[in-house]
Design a protein around this motif. Structure first.
Motif, PDB file in Angstrom:
ATOM      1  N   GLY A   1      52.034  30.767 -54.071  1.00  0.00           N
ATOM      2  CA  GLY A   1      51.872  30.052 -52.822  1.00  0.00           C
ATOM      3  C   GLY A   1      51.268  30.915 -51.738  1.00  0.00           C
ATOM      4  O   GLY A   1      51.418  30.646 -50.547  1.00  0.00           O
TER       5      GLY A   1
ATOM      6  N   HIS B   1      50.327  21.364 -55.327  1.00  0.00           N
ATOM      7  CA  HIS B   1      51.779  21.430 -55.175  1.00  0.00           C
ATOM      8  C   HIS B   1      52.326  20.138 -54.573  1.00  0.00           C
ATOM      9  O   HIS B   1      53.402  19.663 -54.954  1.00  0.00           O
ATOM     10  CB  HIS B   1      52.173  22.618 -54.295  1.00  0.00           C
ATOM     11  CG  HIS B   1      52.178  23.935 -55.006  1.00  0.00           C
ATOM     12  ND1 HIS B   1      53.075  24.238 -56.002  1.00  0.00           N
ATOM     13  CD2 HIS B   1      51.386  25.035 -54.866  1.00  0.00           C
ATOM     14  CE1 HIS B   1      52.846  25.472 -56.435  1.00  0.00           C
ATOM     15  NE2 HIS B   1      51.819  25.974 -55.765  1.00  0.00           N
TER      16      HIS B   1
ATOM     17  N   THR C   1      56.815  19.013 -54.102  1.00  0.00           N
ATOM     18  CA  THR C   1      57.672  20.142 -53.727  1.00  0.00           C
ATOM     19  C   THR C   1      57.287  20.782 -52.399  1.00  0.00           C
ATOM     20  O   THR C   1      57.841  21.822 -52.031  1.00  0.00           O
ATOM     21  CB  THR C   1      57.643  21.215 -54.835  1.00  0.00           C
ATOM     22  OG1 THR C   1      56.278  21.523 -55.173  1.00  0.00           O
ATOM     23  CG2 THR C   1      58.381  20.739 -56.073  1.00  0.00           C
ATOM     24  N   VAL C   2      56.346  20.196 -51.670  1.00  0.00           N
ATOM     25  CA  VAL C   2      55.968  20.721 -50.352  1.00  0.00           C
ATOM     26  C   VAL C   2      56.897  20.127 -49.293  1.00  0.00           C
ATOM     27  O   VAL C   2      57.041  18.911 -49.200  1.00  0.00           O
ATOM     28  CB  VAL C   2      54.502  20.395 -50.014  1.00  0.00           C
ATOM     29  CG1 VAL C   2      54.160  20.870 -48.603  1.00  0.00           C
ATOM     30  CG2 VAL C   2      53.565  21.036 -51.029  1.00  0.00           C
TER      31      VAL C   2
ATOM     32  N   SER D   1      55.655  26.236 -52.841  1.00  0.00           N
ATOM     33  CA  SER D   1      54.832  25.059 -52.562  1.00  0.00           C
ATOM     34  C   SER D   1      54.595  24.889 -51.062  1.00  0.00           C
ATOM     35  O   SER D   1      53.479  24.596 -50.625  1.00  0.00           O
ATOM     36  CB  SER D   1      55.518  23.806 -53.124  1.00  0.00           C
ATOM     37  OG  SER D   1      55.687  23.914 -54.521  1.00  0.00           O
TER      38      SER D   1
ATOM     39  N   VAL E   1      49.121  27.288 -60.337  1.00  0.00           N
ATOM     40  CA  VAL E   1      50.084  26.226 -60.044  1.00  0.00           C
ATOM     41  C   VAL E   1      50.847  25.836 -61.307  1.00  0.00           C
ATOM     42  O   VAL E   1      52.071  25.661 -61.285  1.00  0.00           O
ATOM     43  CB  VAL E   1      49.378  24.999 -59.431  1.00  0.00           C
ATOM     44  CG1 VAL E   1      50.333  23.810 -59.336  1.00  0.00           C
ATOM     45  CG2 VAL E   1      48.816  25.340 -58.051  1.00  0.00           C
TER      46      VAL E   1
ATOM     47  N   HIS F   1      55.169  26.351 -62.129  1.00  0.00           N
ATOM     48  CA  HIS F   1      56.138  25.303 -62.439  1.00  0.00           C
ATOM     49  C   HIS F   1      56.649  25.359 -63.879  1.00  0.00           C
ATOM     50  O   HIS F   1      57.468  24.549 -64.268  1.00  0.00           O
ATOM     51  CB  HIS F   1      55.502  23.928 -62.161  1.00  0.00           C
ATOM     52  CG  HIS F   1      55.356  23.647 -60.694  1.00  0.00           C
ATOM     53  ND1 HIS F   1      56.334  23.045 -59.946  1.00  0.00           N
ATOM     54  CD2 HIS F   1      54.343  23.914 -59.837  1.00  0.00           C
ATOM     55  CE1 HIS F   1      55.931  22.916 -58.687  1.00  0.00           C
ATOM     56  NE2 HIS F   1      54.725  23.447 -58.604  1.00  0.00           N
TER      57      HIS F   1
END
Length: 276
Positions: free
Chosen positions: A30, A78, A83-84, A187, A242, A246
């Motif tokens: 991130g 993201h 998840t932001v 994120s 990314v 995850h």
């Protein structure tokens, strides 16, 4: 020096590799990848014969420009995964932008040692946190109220502008210190990069405007050629970062990144002590 074909090939390769690393880190941690791009750009610009007072702010300004597309791409991917934390971004938006512009204004008058010192301090703290696995790094469970969060945002903007980073490393540190899970912190930090990179790039363009000795292709403290050579690979590798963020264990990558930060800190410390 650019008339030498072998030197030009090495520069293109170095910037392409840096771009790939920037994109991977943007997606994985991130962060905007400034911890990679600033030292690489600094070495390239000094190799081309530019003094530290030009090479350092141009490395930072160009790094912020590169972070614009990588942070947008990372934040978008993201966000698709849900998840932001948009509430955090809304609280930080104004103070982060203001802090970034203040940091960019300081860049016009600050000596290169200031940029290097800020980089050493912040990168050193993050390296320590990564190497220790974050054990004991917790202030409280839950984020503070909007007032303290806005102060966080302003400081985040100033430091990010002086370091040439998208703020992800600092945002990650702040959020995880307050109990935010690592995936959500990563994120959300990607979204912070968008808030910092755009005003930061414009600020560095203005801060360097009219300065003697700039790179021939530069607008202020932003090198257009370096930007163009770095971006393609960074956009390709962001999605891989990314996906890794995850799916995979992060410990080995965190350790490797921390060791890289230590090396960068030592390089800038050497530059401060020797003036080169």
């Amino acid at each position: 020096m650019l008339n030498d074909p072998s030197t030009l090939v090495l520069l293109v390769l170095a910037l392409s590799v840096a771009g790939a690393a920037i994109g991977l880190l943007a997606g994985l941690f991130g962060i905007g990848g400034g911890a990679i791009s600033v030292p690489v750009f600094y070495e390239v610009f000094t190799l081309l014969g530019h003094p530290p007072e030009i090479a350092m702010p141009t490395a930072i300004g160009t790094s912020l420009a590169v972070i614009i597309p990588t942070s947008i791409s990372s934040a978008r991917l993201h966000h698709k995964r849900g998840t932001v934390d948009m509430d955090v971004l809304r609280v930080w938006a104004v103070p982060v932008v203001i802090g970034t512009l203040v940091g960019s204004a300081i860049a016009r008058y600050a000596p290169p040692q200031l940029f290097q010192l800020v980089f050493i301090l912040v990168a050193g703290i993050n390296a320590t946190k990564l190497l220790t696995g974050g054990a004991g790094w917790r202030l409280r469970d839950g984020l503070p109220k909007p007032g303290p969060m806005r102060i966080y945002g302003g400081v985040l903007g100033v430091l990010s502008a002086l370091m040439g980073i998208g703020g992800g490393a600092i945002a990650n540190l702040i959020l995880t210190l307050h109990g935010v899970t690592i995936h959500r912190a990563v994120s959300t930090a990607a979204g912070v990069g968008v808030l910092i990179a755009i005003p930061g790039t414009l600020g560095y363009m203005g801060a360097g405007w009219g300065r003697p000795g700039l790179l021939p292709d530069a607008i202020g403290f932003v090198s257009l050629m370096t930007f163009a050579l770095t971006i393609p690979m960074s956009l390709v590798t962001t999605r891989f970062g990314v996906a890794l963020a995850h799916r995979l264990s992060r410990r080995a990558l965190e350790t490797a990144f921390a060791l890289f930060l230590v090396l960068v800190c030592l390089r800038f410390l050497w530059a401060m002590l020797t003036g080169g």
